[in-house]
Write an enzyme that holds these catalytic residues in place. Structure first.
Site, PDB file in Angstrom:
ATOM      1  N   TRP A 102       0.819  -1.209   0.000  1.00  0.00           N
ATOM      2  CA  TRP A 102       0.000   0.000   0.000  1.00  0.00           C
ATOM      3  C   TRP A 102       0.854   1.260   0.000  1.00  0.00           C
ATOM      4  O   TRP A 102       0.521   2.250  -0.662  1.00  0.00           O
ATOM      5  CB  TRP A 102      -0.982  -0.020   1.177  1.00  0.00           C
ATOM      6  CG  TRP A 102      -1.964  -1.135   1.018  1.00  0.00           C
ATOM      7  CD1 TRP A 102      -2.063  -2.269   1.781  1.00  0.00           C
ATOM      8  CD2 TRP A 102      -2.959  -1.263  -0.007  1.00  0.00           C
ATOM      9  NE1 TRP A 102      -3.063  -3.080   1.296  1.00  0.00           N
ATOM     10  CE2 TRP A 102      -3.629  -2.495   0.212  1.00  0.00           C
ATOM     11  CE3 TRP A 102      -3.356  -0.454  -1.069  1.00  0.00           C
ATOM     12  CZ2 TRP A 102      -4.672  -2.933  -0.614  1.00  0.00           C
ATOM     13  CZ3 TRP A 102      -4.400  -0.891  -1.888  1.00  0.00           C
ATOM     14  CH2 TRP A 102      -5.036  -2.115  -1.647  1.00  0.00           C
ATOM     15  N   ASP A 186      -1.210   6.751   6.474  1.00  0.00           N
ATOM     16  CA  ASP A 186      -2.312   5.885   6.068  1.00  0.00           C
ATOM     17  C   ASP A 186      -2.496   4.856   7.182  1.00  0.00           C
ATOM     18  O   ASP A 186      -1.649   3.988   7.380  1.00  0.00           O
ATOM     19  CB  ASP A 186      -1.969   5.203   4.743  1.00  0.00           C
ATOM     20  CG  ASP A 186      -3.004   4.168   4.313  1.00  0.00           C
ATOM     21  OD1 ASP A 186      -4.044   4.022   4.991  1.00  0.00           O
ATOM     22  OD2 ASP A 186      -2.754   3.489   3.297  1.00  0.00           O
ATOM     23  N   LYS A 210     -11.915  -1.838   7.238  1.00  0.00           N
ATOM     24  CA  LYS A 210     -11.095  -2.816   7.948  1.00  0.00           C
ATOM     25  C   LYS A 210     -11.365  -2.799   9.454  1.00  0.00           C
ATOM     26  O   LYS A 210     -11.525  -3.848  10.071  1.00  0.00           O
ATOM     27  CB  LYS A 210      -9.621  -2.570   7.671  1.00  0.00           C
ATOM     28  CG  LYS A 210      -9.273  -2.695   6.186  1.00  0.00           C
ATOM     29  CD  LYS A 210      -7.824  -2.390   5.917  1.00  0.00           C
ATOM     30  CE  LYS A 210      -7.535  -2.395   4.418  1.00  0.00           C
ATOM     31  NZ  LYS A 210      -7.722  -3.708   3.793  1.00  0.00           N
TER      32      LYS A 210
END
Length: 374
Positions: A102, A186, A210
């Site tokens: 990511w 993030d 999530k």
């Protein structure tokens, strides 16, 4: 009904009380004779939910008035582009700490934006190998990451969902020398699993699917100072200041998604807040890593011990065939979501806030029995 034991990485399991609350209010929200999905986002019924969700983020994290809480769309992936669009000015450099897939994607979007604006990017990247074999096994030491005065920002991924690599201290402490360079994180897969000092960051953001809700919502906490630095020569819908000035109601938000985030945050508050949640989460992770380390000839964690994720426990078995059998037998026992990401393989148990210790204990006992039988 019997609940499936869900270790999916995202969209992930949600707290049963949050789902039950939605079930009970689905057709008639707040006595209005309508579902919350049918209400205008300008109406008082929905705005009460919207404002409560923001207030709960502020309360749980202790967010001061010098920061804005935003409810955005497009997923964290959209923010990979929006962050450099807003904060990476011509002649400046944005720095990225890449500890997994990511972070790599975030860097890729920043490079595209930089190429259009005449800015620069720089990255710390310890990934080994190429393609599917590229591996990430740790986060950097503070001395390994350099910033310079005047840099636009330093971006990190606090928890890499795919590789199971995480900052196991408050990430802001890992970069004490950033000075005036804003730290942007993030936190999609580890937002609100523990307390942290948001004032050490210029911005944190997280896709909800999530750890705090369903897909379709991004929660961002941004300092007003950083917002003021943001560029004004990009379309208004892409400017973070636009959403801050309009309380995240500039356009129609994902109302049901925000409603579910509100439900989850309310549940989280009832669990003792972030301090209470951290105790449970660390206990869950310790149980699984204890099985892995206690059966070292059979299970192997590819991540260095100090960088192991509390949210995403990744591990390998001696052969891919055994991994496939492990996942299949676990599914037969009512446990799903254990197959590792297609880019890396292996096994992954995502044990977010809503995953109970009882579910983790069931998996741990299964792992121990599987190792003994093989």
């Amino acid at each position: 009904m019997k609940r499936t034991v869900n270790f999916n990485a995202g969209p992930a399991t949600l707290p049963l009380p949050a789902l039950e609350r939605a079930r009970d209010e689905f057709l008639d929200f707040a006595g209005s004779g309508m579902s919350v999905m049918e209400h205008s986002h300008r109406g008082k019924e929905y705005e009460a939910v919207h404002n409560e969700a923001i207030a709960l983020v502020r309360e749980l994290l202790g967010v001061p008035e010098s920061y804005e809480v935003l409810l955005l769309q497009g997923g964290a992936t959209a923010l990979f582009a929006l962050i450099p669009m807003n904060f990476l000015e011509k002649g400046k450099t944005a720095r990225y700490v890449v500890t997994g897939a990511w972070g790599q994607k975030a860097l890729g979007e920043a490079k595209l934006v930089a190429g259009m604006s005449g800015a620069e990017t720089a990255a710390w990247n310890l990934g080994v190998g190429e393609g599917k074999d590229k591996s990430y096994t740790r986060v950097p030491a503070p001395s390994e990451v350099k910033v310079e005065a005047g840099d636009a920002y330093l971006h990190i991924t606090s928890n890499e969902t795919i590789h199971g690599v995480a900052f196991n201290v408050d990430p802001s402490r890992a970069f004490p020398a950033t000075g005036a360079v804003p730290l942007v994180a993030d936190m999609s897969s580890d937002f609100l699993w523990r307390p942290f000092d948001v004032t050490k960051f210029g911005m944190v953001y997280a896709g909800a699917q999530k750890n705090i809700g369903p897909s379709g919502v991004v929660v961002a906490v941004v300092s007003k100072e950083l917002l003021e630095r943001g560029r004004k020569d990009i379309p208004k819908i892409f400017q973070f200041r636009t959403h801050a000035e309009n309380r995240s109601l500039y356009n129609t938000p994902p109302t049901f998604g925000v409603y579910m985030v509100r439900n989850v945050l309310s549940w989280l508050k009832g669990q003792g807040g972030l301090a209470g949640m951290e105790k449970i989460n660390r206990k869950k992770a310790a149980r699984l890593y204890g099985v892995i380390d206690g059966n070292a000839k059979f299970f192997r964690s590819p991540v260095e011990r100090e960088s192991r994720s509390v949210m995403n426990v990744v591990f390998r078995l001696p052969a891919p065939e055994l991994e496939e059998r492990f996942i299949a037998e676990a599914k037969n026992q009512g446990m799903i979501g254990l197959k590792g990401h297609r880019s890396v393989g292996g096994v992954r148990a995502s044990i977010y806030n809503a995953v109970s210790y009882e579910w983790v204990e069931k998996l741990a006992a299964f792992m121990e029995a599987f190792a003994r039988a093989k």
